[in-house]
Design a protein around this motif. Structure first.
Motif, mmCIF file in Angstrom:
data_model
loop_
_atom_site.group_PDB
_atom_site.id
_atom_site.type_symbol
_atom_site.label_atom_id
_atom_site.label_comp_id
_atom_site.label_asym_id
_atom_site.label_seq_id
_atom_site.Cartn_x
_atom_site.Cartn_y
_atom_site.Cartn_z
ATOM 1 N N UNK A 49 16.159 14.149 -2.362
ATOM 2 C CA UNK A 49 17.415 14.475 -3.272
ATOM 3 C C UNK A 49 16.924 15.236 -4.476
ATOM 4 N N UNK A 50 17.400 16.603 -4.547
ATOM 5 C CA UNK A 50 17.004 17.224 -5.713
ATOM 6 C C UNK A 50 17.339 16.880 -7.100
ATOM 7 N N UNK A 51 16.645 17.119 -8.051
ATOM 8 C CA UNK A 51 17.153 16.567 -9.549
ATOM 9 C C UNK A 51 18.249 17.322 -9.837
ATOM 10 N N UNK A 52 18.739 16.966 -10.891
ATOM 11 C CA UNK A 52 20.335 17.509 -11.326
ATOM 12 C C UNK A 52 19.599 18.843 -11.973
ATOM 13 N N UNK A 53 20.417 19.979 -11.634
ATOM 14 C CA UNK A 53 20.171 21.396 -12.025
ATOM 15 C C UNK A 53 20.714 21.561 -13.549
ATOM 16 N N UNK A 54 20.305 22.631 -14.328
ATOM 17 C CA UNK A 54 20.608 23.075 -15.443
ATOM 18 C C UNK A 54 22.202 23.051 -15.838
ATOM 19 N N UNK A 55 22.910 23.687 -14.983
ATOM 20 C CA UNK A 55 24.404 23.438 -15.026
ATOM 21 C C UNK A 55 24.803 22.486 -14.946
ATOM 22 N N UNK A 56 24.364 21.405 -14.331
ATOM 23 C CA UNK A 56 24.751 19.929 -13.903
ATOM 24 C C UNK A 56 24.635 19.390 -15.458
ATOM 25 N N UNK A 57 23.414 19.356 -15.837
ATOM 26 C CA UNK A 57 23.051 18.904 -17.268
ATOM 27 C C UNK A 57 23.858 19.218 -18.466
ATOM 28 N N UNK A 58 24.207 20.508 -18.362
ATOM 29 C CA UNK A 58 25.112 21.062 -19.591
ATOM 30 C C UNK A 58 26.488 20.440 -19.247
ATOM 31 N N UNK A 99 24.227 8.723 -12.253
ATOM 32 C CA UNK A 99 24.618 9.838 -13.156
ATOM 33 C C UNK A 99 25.807 10.515 -12.624
ATOM 34 N N UNK A 100 25.740 10.899 -11.127
ATOM 35 C CA UNK A 100 26.766 11.728 -10.538
ATOM 36 C C UNK A 100 28.026 10.915 -10.730
ATOM 37 N N UNK A 101 27.792 9.708 -10.387
ATOM 38 C CA UNK A 101 29.101 8.605 -10.285
ATOM 39 C C UNK A 101 29.909 8.425 -11.788
ATOM 40 N N UNK A 102 28.951 8.447 -12.859
ATOM 41 C CA UNK A 102 29.566 8.135 -14.230
ATOM 42 C C UNK A 102 30.180 9.432 -14.864
ATOM 43 N N UNK A 103 29.554 10.738 -14.594
ATOM 44 C CA UNK A 103 29.869 11.696 -15.408
ATOM 45 C C UNK A 103 30.866 12.782 -14.385
ATOM 46 N N UNK A 104 30.719 12.520 -13.131
ATOM 47 C CA UNK A 104 31.304 13.558 -12.177
ATOM 48 C C UNK A 104 32.254 12.740 -11.077
ATOM 49 N N UNK A 105 32.505 11.647 -11.278
ATOM 50 C CA UNK A 105 33.477 10.723 -10.468
ATOM 51 C C UNK A 105 33.171 10.481 -9.105
ATOM 52 N N UNK A 106 31.684 10.646 -8.681
ATOM 53 C CA UNK A 106 31.179 10.149 -7.472
ATOM 54 C C UNK A 106 31.479 8.971 -6.889
ATOM 55 N N UNK A 107 32.094 8.480 -5.948
ATOM 56 C CA UNK A 107 32.461 7.052 -5.404
ATOM 57 C C UNK A 107 31.846 7.182 -3.982
ATOM 58 N N UNK A 108 31.333 5.892 -3.463
ATOM 59 C CA UNK A 108 31.102 5.447 -2.196
ATOM 60 C C UNK A 108 32.357 5.252 -1.314
ATOM 61 N N UNK A 109 32.318 5.584 -0.099
ATOM 62 C CA UNK A 109 31.241 6.250 0.715
ATOM 63 C C UNK A 109 31.196 7.550 0.214
ATOM 64 N N UNK A 110 29.957 8.157 -0.183
ATOM 65 C CA UNK A 110 29.595 9.644 -0.365
ATOM 66 C C UNK A 110 30.085 10.589 0.674
ATOM 67 N N UNK A 111 30.820 11.782 0.347
ATOM 68 C CA UNK A 111 31.107 12.664 1.343
ATOM 69 C C UNK A 111 29.802 13.738 1.630
#
Length: 263
Positions: A146-155, A15-27
C-alpha cells in the motif's frame, strides 16, 4: 518487518477514514494488469488485499478492463475468470477505452466514491497520485504494498483539519454577540515638558549665621558680614518730634558702679 508494515498500513487507512470518509467494506477497483499478475504468481488477490487494507473489501472491475483481457486471447482465460468474479462497475463508456483511461475517468478529480485502486500500471499510479484521497495498491516482488499518502493527499488532509477547527458563521455571530465591545482608548496629548531637574543649577543656600556679632557668611555672590545678636540702638527724638540721627544723638555716660566697702 511484516508487523511494522501492518501497523503502518492500519495507521494509513485510519487517516483515509477520518479525513476522507472511507468506510468498510472498502471498494477496491482492480485493473486488467493486476488480474494477470496475481494469476501468474498464483496469489490470492482477495486475501492479500484484505490483509493490506486491514479490513473487509468489495472487489470491483470496469467493463473496459474486462474487454482488455478478452483482447489478449484464450491464454489469459484464468485472468478473465478472476475478473468476472468481481462486481461490475459501470463506467458509462459506450465504446471500450484503455483500462488506464477508464479507471482515471471513474476516479475523477476528487475520488467522490472513495475507491481503492489496485493496479500494476506505473503511468496510472503517477496520474492518480495527483488526486487527493486515493489509496493505491500494487505488487512488488510477490509482496502486496500500500503506497504512502501522496503530497496532494497530505495537503487536502491539512486543509480539511483547518476547516474543521475554524468556527462556523453562526458560531462567529454568537462569539461576536457574547464578546463585549472594547471602548476606544483615548491617547493623552503630550504637552511641553519641563526642564530636567538634574540639569538645573542648584540655588545658593544662605547658611544661618551664628549668634555672634560680625559673623561672616559665604554665598554665591561672595563674602559679606552679617551682624547678628547685637543690641539695636534706640533712636532718640527732638522736642518737635523729629528723629535724631545717630551722629547727633547725645552720648550717654556709662555709670560706674562702686563696690560697697565692708567696714
Amino acid at each position: 518487518m511484516r508487523q511494522k508494515r501492518s501497523k503502518a498500513y492500519r495507521k494509513l487507512m485510519a487517516m483515509y477514514s477520518t479525513s476522507f470518509g472511507f468506510r468498510q467494506p472498502f471498494q477496491v477497483l482492480v485493473d486488467s494488469e493486476m488480474c494477470e499478475v496475481t494469476i501468474s504468481q498464483k496469489m490470492d488477490l482477495l486475501t492479500q488485499i484484505q490483509s493490506v487494507l486491514v479490513g473487509s473489501v468489495k472487489m470491483m472491475i470496469t467493463q473496459c478492463c474486462i474487454h482488455e483481457l478478452y483482447l489478449q486471447g484464450k491464454s489469459h482465460q484464468p485472468a478473465v475468470d478472476l475478473a468476472k468474479s468481481f462486481e461490475r462497475r459501470k463506467c458509462n463508456h459506450k465504446e471500450a477505452i484503455p483500462g488506464n483511461e477508464c479507471i482515471a475517468a471513474v476516479v475523477g478529480e476528487i475520488n467522490k466514491h472513495r475507491y481503492v485502486i489496485a493496479t500494476q500500471s506505473h503511468p496510472l499510479r503517477l496520474s492518480l497520485r495527483a488526486v487527493p484521497g486515493v489509496p493505491i495498491v500494487h505488487i512488488t516482488r510477490s509482496v502486496m504494498i500500500l503506497e504512502p499518502a501522496s503530497d496532494s493527499t497530505l495537503r487536502a488532509k491539512q486543509r480539511a483539519e483547518q476547516e474543521a477547527l475554524a468556527p462556523s458563521t453562526s458560531e462567529r455571530a454568537m462569539l461576536k454577540a457574547a464578546t463585549p465591545q472594547a471602548k476606544p482608548v483615548l491617547k493623552k496629548k503630550k504637552g511641553a515638558k519641563g526642564p530636567n531637574p538634574l540639569s538645573m543649577k542648584k540655588k545658593a543656600q544662605v547658611h544661618e549665621a551664628h549668634e555672634v556679632k560680625g559673623t561672616k557668611v559665604t554665598d554665591g555672590a561672595g563674602t559679606k558680614k552679617v551682624d547678628v545678636g547685637g543690641k539695636r540702638k534706640r533712636n532718640e527724638t527732638w522736642d518737635d518730634g523729629d528723629e535724631m540721627s545717630p551722629e547727633t544723638q547725645p552720648k550717654h555716660k556709662r555709670r560706674r558702679r562702686h563696690k560697697h566697702r565692708v567696714q
